[in-house]
Design an enzyme around this catalytic site. Structure first.
Site, PDB file in Angstrom:
ATOM      1  N   GLU A 245     -49.751 -20.056   2.534  1.00 45.76           N
ATOM      2  CA  GLU A 245     -48.892 -18.947   2.990  1.00 45.76           C
ATOM      3  C   GLU A 245     -48.560 -18.051   1.811  1.00 45.76           C
ATOM      4  O   GLU A 245     -48.274 -18.540   0.718  1.00 45.76           O
ATOM      5  CB  GLU A 245     -47.553 -19.446   3.556  1.00 45.76           C
ATOM      6  CG  GLU A 245     -47.622 -20.090   4.901  1.00 45.76           C
ATOM      7  CD  GLU A 245     -46.260 -20.568   5.409  1.00 45.76           C
ATOM      8  OE1 GLU A 245     -45.222 -19.974   5.034  1.00 45.76           O
ATOM      9  OE2 GLU A 245     -46.239 -21.539   6.165  1.00 45.76           O
TER      10      GLU A 245
ATOM     11  N   GLU B  95     -43.990 -27.677   4.169  1.00 44.70           N
ATOM     12  CA  GLU B  95     -42.751 -27.440   3.427  1.00 44.70           C
ATOM     13  C   GLU B  95     -41.687 -28.515   3.652  1.00 44.70           C
ATOM     14  O   GLU B  95     -40.616 -28.229   4.221  1.00 44.70           O
ATOM     15  CB  GLU B  95     -42.193 -26.052   3.794  1.00 44.70           C
ATOM     16  CG  GLU B  95     -43.164 -24.925   3.505  1.00 44.70           C
ATOM     17  CD  GLU B  95     -42.592 -23.534   3.812  1.00 44.70           C
ATOM     18  OE1 GLU B  95     -41.506 -23.453   4.401  1.00 44.70           O
ATOM     19  OE2 GLU B  95     -43.240 -22.542   3.456  1.00 44.70           O
TER      20      GLU B  95
ATOM     21  N   ARG C 291     -54.926 -20.832  10.121  1.00 48.10           N
ATOM     22  CA  ARG C 291     -54.013 -21.972  10.010  1.00 48.10           C
ATOM     23  C   ARG C 291     -52.950 -21.865  11.112  1.00 48.10           C
ATOM     24  O   ARG C 291     -52.243 -20.859  11.207  1.00 48.10           O
ATOM     25  CB  ARG C 291     -53.342 -21.972   8.628  1.00 48.10           C
ATOM     26  CG  ARG C 291     -52.318 -23.049   8.490  1.00 48.10           C
ATOM     27  CD  ARG C 291     -51.679 -23.118   7.106  1.00 48.10           C
ATOM     28  NE  ARG C 291     -50.645 -24.130   7.156  1.00 48.10           N
ATOM     29  CZ  ARG C 291     -49.378 -23.963   6.783  1.00 48.10           C
ATOM     30  NH1 ARG C 291     -48.981 -22.808   6.268  1.00 48.10           N
ATOM     31  NH2 ARG C 291     -48.516 -24.937   6.905  1.00 48.10           N
TER      32      ARG C 291
ATOM     33  N   HIS D 213     -44.954 -28.611  11.545  1.00 49.74           N
ATOM     34  CA  HIS D 213     -44.319 -27.399  11.017  1.00 49.74           C
ATOM     35  C   HIS D 213     -42.903 -27.367  11.618  1.00 49.74           C
ATOM     36  O   HIS D 213     -42.519 -26.404  12.276  1.00 49.74           O
ATOM     37  CB  HIS D 213     -45.135 -26.157  11.357  1.00 49.74           C
ATOM     38  CG  HIS D 213     -44.833 -24.963  10.501  1.00 49.74           C
ATOM     39  ND1 HIS D 213     -45.777 -24.328   9.722  1.00 49.74           N
ATOM     40  CD2 HIS D 213     -43.684 -24.266  10.303  1.00 49.74           C
ATOM     41  CE1 HIS D 213     -45.228 -23.290   9.099  1.00 49.74           C
ATOM     42  NE2 HIS D 213     -43.951 -23.229   9.446  1.00 49.74           N
TER      43      HIS D 213
END
Ligand code: IFM
Length: 457
Positions: free
Chosen positions: A362, A169, A79, A124
């Site tokens: 994660e 996130e 990833r 990200h």
């Protein structure tokens, strides 16, 4: 005689994860534009030691060596994230920067040559500064630019990349960017912007799903959430209520719209009641948008590190009850090691939301343990962390949690955001002066575990 534990399901995915800003370096090479994290880290005092991601692990130059390390590790998936300003330097151009696209194209080809599935994360956190200057995530227009980027990337890589993650996130972007203010754009206590950010991130996720699929036949598309189970520190109702609020802001604010097409009412009511948001902030959370947010995704990515022990700071003295929950051992980051909460979290998601597939995108820990004079890195604590969490995962799968893969964070030590290079999550040590990579003991342990499909002895 040694007892053999059950293996993981056949075809289980064992991977590691990284992200563009944390490892790539080459912050202004080959036409890349500045990201918000370039701006943030170049601002004195924002990052410990004033570290920046200008060079980081220089993965932009060392990518071949890093792919070889992945292959030697034996993972069947990797990833990584793409840097939006490498593809669209300001975020608003009509044509992509081919040099940026070529970099990721070469990376993907090499991974596939090694039989390693690329799991690509589109956001990200390192969005172009140009898009931030137009108002960033709180401005709904960002969605058009994000979709342009998503479409372009999936058009170029969609023939080979079949696993896509829209955002990593969103809580961090929305809460750390607009409430705590330690992440870009560094705004504090602005709930209006924070809620708008959450909404636009989730909406763009829903809108990106058909875009990606139109370019990538058979692709799986999902989103990654960092989920943190919470327990009240004491029996006090103050702590109990605070814990419910924590869960709302941290977890339900994302899970509910994605899987129930609604925002948690208790959280919206509380924000309204305390005048932290007003009616116009709530008006943007329309049913029509929620319908798009709830577009059927193929999987949920779960990032888990630790649990929260929640204490209400405003408990009146007379109501103060002793803290009952004792924290277990902590990592070098000060995060509690609590694998039981990982199990509880996974079974809760299974029970409360109907999610067809989960990947642990994660899970990991920061320990600073470095090489001895023989370049041996004896990071037993990291092995214990992963091992105990993988055991919890195994138990959760046995109890019906539909998890198809586990990605250790991280392949290598890297730029840990506001902590700079102080925190080390890698299975591989990186010397940030010479850029030498040295696999730690945990790397060899993980290799062995993958080889046996998770059956530890
Ligand atoms: O390093 C980060 C990663 O970028 C996002 N998830 C948490 C990790 C550890 O803090």
């Amino acid at each position: 005689m040694k007892k053999r534990r059950h293996k993981f399901p056949e075809n289980f995915i064992w991977g590691t994860a990284t992200s563009s800003y944390q490892i790539e370096g080459a912050f202004n090479s080959d036409g890349k534009g500045p990201s918000v994290w370039d701006t943030h880290s170049h601002t004195k005092g924002k990052i410990k030691n004033n570290d920046t991601g200008d060079i980081a692990c220089n993965h932009y130059s060392y990518w071949k060596e890093d792919c070889k390390l992945l292959n030697d590790l034996g993972v069947n998936a990797y990833r990584f994230s793409t840097s939006w300003p490498r593809i669209f330097p300001k975020g608003i151009e009509s044509k992509p920067n081919m040099l940026g696209l070529d970099f990721y194209s070469r990376l993907v080809d090499t991974l596939l040559d090694y039989d390693i599935l690329p799991f690509l994360t589109l956001n990200h956190w390192d969005i172009p500064q140009g898009v931030e200057d137009l108002g960033g995530w709180p401005n709904r227009n960002i969605i058009d630019y994000y979709l342009e980027y998503t479409f372009s990337l999936s058009k170029h890589l969609g023939d080979r990349v079949k696993n896509w993650i829209t955002h990593n996130e969103p809580w961090c972007i929305s809460y750390k960017g607009y409430i705590e203010g330690d992440f870009p754009p560094g705004i504090k206590n602005n709930w209006s912007k924070s809620i708008a950010t959450t909404h636009h991130l989730l909406l763009s996720h829903g809108m990106a799903i058909p875009e990606i699929k139109s370019n990538s036949k058979g692709a799986e598309v999902g989103i990654t959430l960092n989920l943190t189970p919470a327990v009240p520190a004491s029996k006090s109702t103050y702590d109990f209520d605070e814990c419910i609020r924590f869960d709302g802001v941290f977890n339900r604010m994302y899970l509910d719209p994605l899987f129930k097409k609604s925002y948690p009412k208790d959280i919206i009511d509380w924000l309204m009641k305390d005048n932290l948001i007003n009616k116009s902030d709530v008006d943007i959370l329309s049913e029509k948008d929620l319908d798009i947010i709830g577009t059927d995704a193929d999987f949920l990515g779960v990032n888990y590190y630790s649990r929260a022990i929640v204490r209400n700071k405003d408990i009146p003295k007379e109501k103060n009850l002793p803290v009952e929950i004792k924290s277990s051992e902590k990592t070098d980051f000060g995060w509690e090691v609590h694998p039981e909460s990982f199990y509880k979290l996974l079974t809760r998601i299974k029970d409360d939301y109907s999610i067809k597939k989960i990947y642990i995108t994660e899970n990991g820990c920061s320990y600073k343990i470095g090489p001895d004079k023989n370049k041996i890195i004896d990071d037993n604590k990291r092995i214990d962390y992963h091992s105990s969490h993988i055991l919890s995962l195994k138990k959760a799968i046995k109890n019906g949690v539909p998890c198809d893969g586990y990605f250790a964070w991280s392949l290598m030590d890297n730029f840990e955001w506001c902590e700079g290079f102080q925190q080390r999550f890698g299975l591989i040590w990186v010397d940030f002066n010479s850029l030498e990579r040295i696999p730690k003991k945990s790397y060899f342990w993980y290799k062995n575990l993958i080889n046996k499909n998770g059956a530890e002895e």
